[in-house]
Design an enzyme around this catalytic site. Structure first.
Site, PDB file in Angstrom:
ATOM      1  CB  ALA A  69      -0.877  -0.007   1.238  1.00 43.40           C
ATOM      2  CD  GLU A 136       1.688  -5.536   5.687  1.00 43.74           C
ATOM      3  OE1 GLU A 136       2.535  -6.397   6.006  1.00 43.74           O
ATOM      4  OE2 GLU A 136       0.884  -5.689   4.738  1.00 43.74           O
TER       5      GLU A 136
HETATM    6  N1  CO8 Z   1       4.520   3.325  -0.496  1.00 42.44           N
HETATM    7  C1  CO8 Z   1       4.901   4.509  -1.024  1.00 42.44           C
HETATM    8  N2  CO8 Z   1       6.081   4.724  -1.655  1.00 42.44           N
HETATM    9  C2  CO8 Z   1       6.895   3.665  -1.758  1.00 42.44           C
HETATM   10  C3  CO8 Z   1       6.567   2.401  -1.248  1.00 42.44           C
HETATM   11  C4  CO8 Z   1       5.305   2.241  -0.608  1.00 42.44           C
HETATM   12  N3  CO8 Z   1       4.868   1.056  -0.108  1.00 42.44           N
HETATM   13  N4  CO8 Z   1       7.577   1.535  -1.504  1.00 42.44           N
HETATM   14  C5  CO8 Z   1       8.520   2.274  -2.155  1.00 42.44           C
HETATM   15  N5  CO8 Z   1       8.115   3.551  -2.300  1.00 42.44           N
HETATM   16  C6  CO8 Z   1       8.837   4.651  -2.952  1.00 42.44           C
HETATM   17  C7  CO8 Z   1      10.086   5.035  -2.197  1.00 42.44           C
HETATM   18  O1  CO8 Z   1       9.779   5.917  -1.136  1.00 42.44           O
HETATM   19  C8  CO8 Z   1      10.917   5.693  -3.283  1.00 42.44           C
HETATM   20  O2  CO8 Z   1      10.397   6.981  -3.513  1.00 42.44           O
HETATM   21  P1  CO8 Z   1      11.425   8.199  -3.909  1.00 42.44           P
HETATM   22  O3  CO8 Z   1      12.029   7.779  -5.229  1.00 42.44           O
HETATM   23  O4  CO8 Z   1      10.531   9.377  -4.023  1.00 42.44           O
HETATM   24  O5  CO8 Z   1      12.429   8.280  -2.816  1.00 42.44           O
HETATM   25  C9  CO8 Z   1      10.564   4.858  -4.525  1.00 42.44           C
HETATM   26  O6  CO8 Z   1       9.313   4.227  -4.240  1.00 42.44           O
HETATM   27  C10 CO8 Z   1      11.582   3.781  -4.810  1.00 42.44           C
HETATM   28  O7  CO8 Z   1      11.775   3.019  -3.636  1.00 42.44           O
HETATM   29  P2  CO8 Z   1      13.243   2.696  -3.048  1.00 42.44           P
HETATM   30  O8  CO8 Z   1      14.185   3.806  -3.326  1.00 42.44           O
HETATM   31  O9  CO8 Z   1      13.087   2.276  -1.620  1.00 42.44           O
HETATM   32  O10 CO8 Z   1      13.637   1.438  -3.977  1.00 42.44           O
HETATM   33  P3  CO8 Z   1      14.503   0.169  -3.584  1.00 42.44           P
HETATM   34  O11 CO8 Z   1      14.692  -0.582  -4.836  1.00 42.44           O
HETATM   35  O12 CO8 Z   1      15.716   0.582  -2.799  1.00 42.44           O
HETATM   36  O13 CO8 Z   1      13.559  -0.688  -2.569  1.00 42.44           O
HETATM   37  C11 CO8 Z   1      11.534  -1.750  -1.801  1.00 42.44           C
HETATM   38  C12 CO8 Z   1      12.331  -1.212  -3.016  1.00 42.44           C
HETATM   39  C13 CO8 Z   1      12.246  -2.976  -1.224  1.00 42.44           C
HETATM   40  C14 CO8 Z   1      10.165  -2.128  -2.321  1.00 42.44           C
HETATM   41  C15 CO8 Z   1      11.453  -0.659  -0.705  1.00 42.44           C
HETATM   42  O14 CO8 Z   1      11.020   0.538  -1.312  1.00 42.44           O
HETATM   43  C16 CO8 Z   1      10.495  -0.967   0.406  1.00 42.44           C
HETATM   44  O15 CO8 Z   1      10.837  -1.711   1.325  1.00 42.44           O
HETATM   45  N6  CO8 Z   1       9.269  -0.383   0.365  1.00 42.44           N
HETATM   46  C17 CO8 Z   1       8.284  -0.453   1.436  1.00 42.44           C
HETATM   47  C18 CO8 Z   1       7.631  -1.800   1.467  1.00 42.44           C
HETATM   48  C19 CO8 Z   1       6.600  -1.821   2.541  1.00 42.44           C
HETATM   49  O16 CO8 Z   1       6.814  -1.505   3.689  1.00 42.44           O
HETATM   50  N7  CO8 Z   1       5.393  -2.247   2.145  1.00 42.44           N
HETATM   51  C20 CO8 Z   1       4.280  -2.361   3.043  1.00 42.44           C
HETATM   52  C21 CO8 Z   1       3.443  -1.154   2.950  1.00 42.44           C
HETATM   53  S1  CO8 Z   1       2.127  -1.191   4.146  1.00 42.44           S
HETATM   54  C22 CO8 Z   1       0.965  -2.181   3.423  1.00 42.44           C
HETATM   55  O17 CO8 Z   1       1.100  -2.690   2.350  1.00 42.44           O
HETATM   56  C23 CO8 Z   1      -0.253  -2.348   4.249  1.00 42.44           C
HETATM   57  C24 CO8 Z   1      -1.203  -3.244   3.544  1.00 42.44           C
HETATM   58  C25 CO8 Z   1      -2.536  -2.981   4.059  1.00 42.44           C
HETATM   59  C26 CO8 Z   1      -3.559  -3.396   3.082  1.00 42.44           C
HETATM   60  C27 CO8 Z   1      -3.479  -2.632   1.805  1.00 42.44           C
HETATM   61  C28 CO8 Z   1      -4.197  -1.323   1.949  1.00 42.44           C
HETATM   62  C29 CO8 Z   1      -4.152  -0.505   0.681  1.00 42.44           C
END
Ligand code: CO8
Length: 262
Positions: A69, A136
């Site tokens: 999300a 999460e």
């Molecule tokens: N939300 C918003 N932005 C994100 C997310 C996300 N989940 N994941 C990545 N981004 C953004 C980053 O902030 C970054 O933005 P910017 O370029 O502006 O700095 C861009 O995408 C690229 O990300 P990274 O630089 O971090 O790229 P990497 O290749 O280094 O890493 C990863 C990729 C491994 C995916 C890493 O970004 C990561 O760990 N992301 C977060 C993953 C996470 O915590 N997901 C869980 C989210 S909570 C959730 O899903 C709750 C579910 C509830 C039900 C669903 C309801 C809708």
């Protein structure tokens, strides 16, 4: 169909074709926001209603199926924002109500809501670089789109608890061993593999495909005895279709069946 956050395309040359939906917010590693979930729901419903479509594939990019999300969209949510707007309930569960088979083709990360989205599909074909996780807990929340319910059903309590409580990611090989994914292939073969599974499904009788999906899903909602009774009724009912006669006649005559989906 024209969308901002997803792409759609149809494949195949038979009577029934495959609809492919690609999650397409590459800069945000396919983080799932409301706009994307609305468009995904719309495309899924359109394919489900389209008589020319027999199977649907949901896929993402090479690096990410979906990073979960969109955290920036929900970071300042209050309880009332989430509760009153029906967050997740409002537009996330369309996928789980689609009647036609939906295959997830996963390359790269499927995290949080991305992993939950893949698990809502009927089966998952993964590229060798796929990684699944429910991180999460690191954000001070828990999975909210079925992760704590579908993951233990797929991989058992121990692995589900490990992933949900520690945020440990599972690679493709472990995910296949654990039963989360049905096949693992090289990244460059992912779409070919998914399209060939979908083409196989498209070549079959749609009523039996719909009933097979419904019956397997019933296994998660009922006792064994009730599930078997349900399966038996569906099984009996298929003898009322033209496709059952055609399928069996073709088998006995050693020819390819021509299903009419009725
Ligand atoms: N939300 C918003 N932005 C994100 C997310 C996300 N989940 N994941 C990545 N981004 C953004 C980053 O902030 C970054 O933005 P910017 O370029 O502006 O700095 C861009 O995408 C690229 O990300 P990274 O630089 O971090 O790229 P990497 O290749 O280094 O890493 C990863 C990729 C491994 C995916 C890493 O970004 C990561 O760990 N992301 C977060 C993953 C996470 O915590 N997901 C869980 C989210 S909570 C959730 O899903 C709750 C579910 C509830 C039900 C669903 C309801 C809708």
């Amino acid at each position: 169909m024209d969308y901002d956050t997803i792409l759609t395309a149809e494949y195949g040359d038979g009577a029934l074709r495959t609809g492919v939906i690609t999650l397409n917010r590459p800069k945000q590693v396919n983080a799932l926001n409301d706009a994307l979930m609305d468009e995904l729901g719309d495309a899924l419903c359109a394919y489900d209603a389209d008589d020319r479509i027999g199977c649907i594939i949901v896929t993402g990019g090479e690096k990410a199926f979906a990073a979960g999300a969109d955290v920036s969209a929900m970071a300042r949510f209050t309880f009332m924002d989430a509760f009153r707007s029906g967050f997740i309930t409002r537009n996330w569960e369309t996928l789980a109500s689609v009647r036609k088979p939906v295959i997830a083709a996963v390359s790269g990360v499927a995290l949080g809501g991305g992993c939950e989205l893949a698990m809502m599909c009927d089966f998952i074909i993964a590229a060798e670089n796929a990684r699944f996780g429910q991180p999460e807990i690191k954000l001070g929340i828990i999975p909210g789109a079925g992760g704590t319910q579908r993951l233990p059903r797929a991989v058992g309590k121990s692995k589900a608890m490990d992933m949900v409580l520690t945020s440990r990611m599972m690679g493709a090989a472990e995910a296949e061993r654990a039963g989360l994914v049905s096949r693992v292939v090289a990244p460059e073969q992912l779409m070919d593999e998914a399209l060939s599974a979908a083409a196989m499904i498209c070549s079959l009788s749609l009523p039996s495909v719909l009933m097979a999906k419904e019956s397997v899903n019933h296994a998660f909602e009922s006792s064994l005895a009730e599930g078997i009774r349900y399966e038996r009724r569906l099984f009996h009912s298929l003898f009322g279709t033209e496709d059952q006669k055609e399928g069996m006649d073709a088998f006995l005559a050693k020819r390819t069946p021509e299903f009419k989906h009725c």
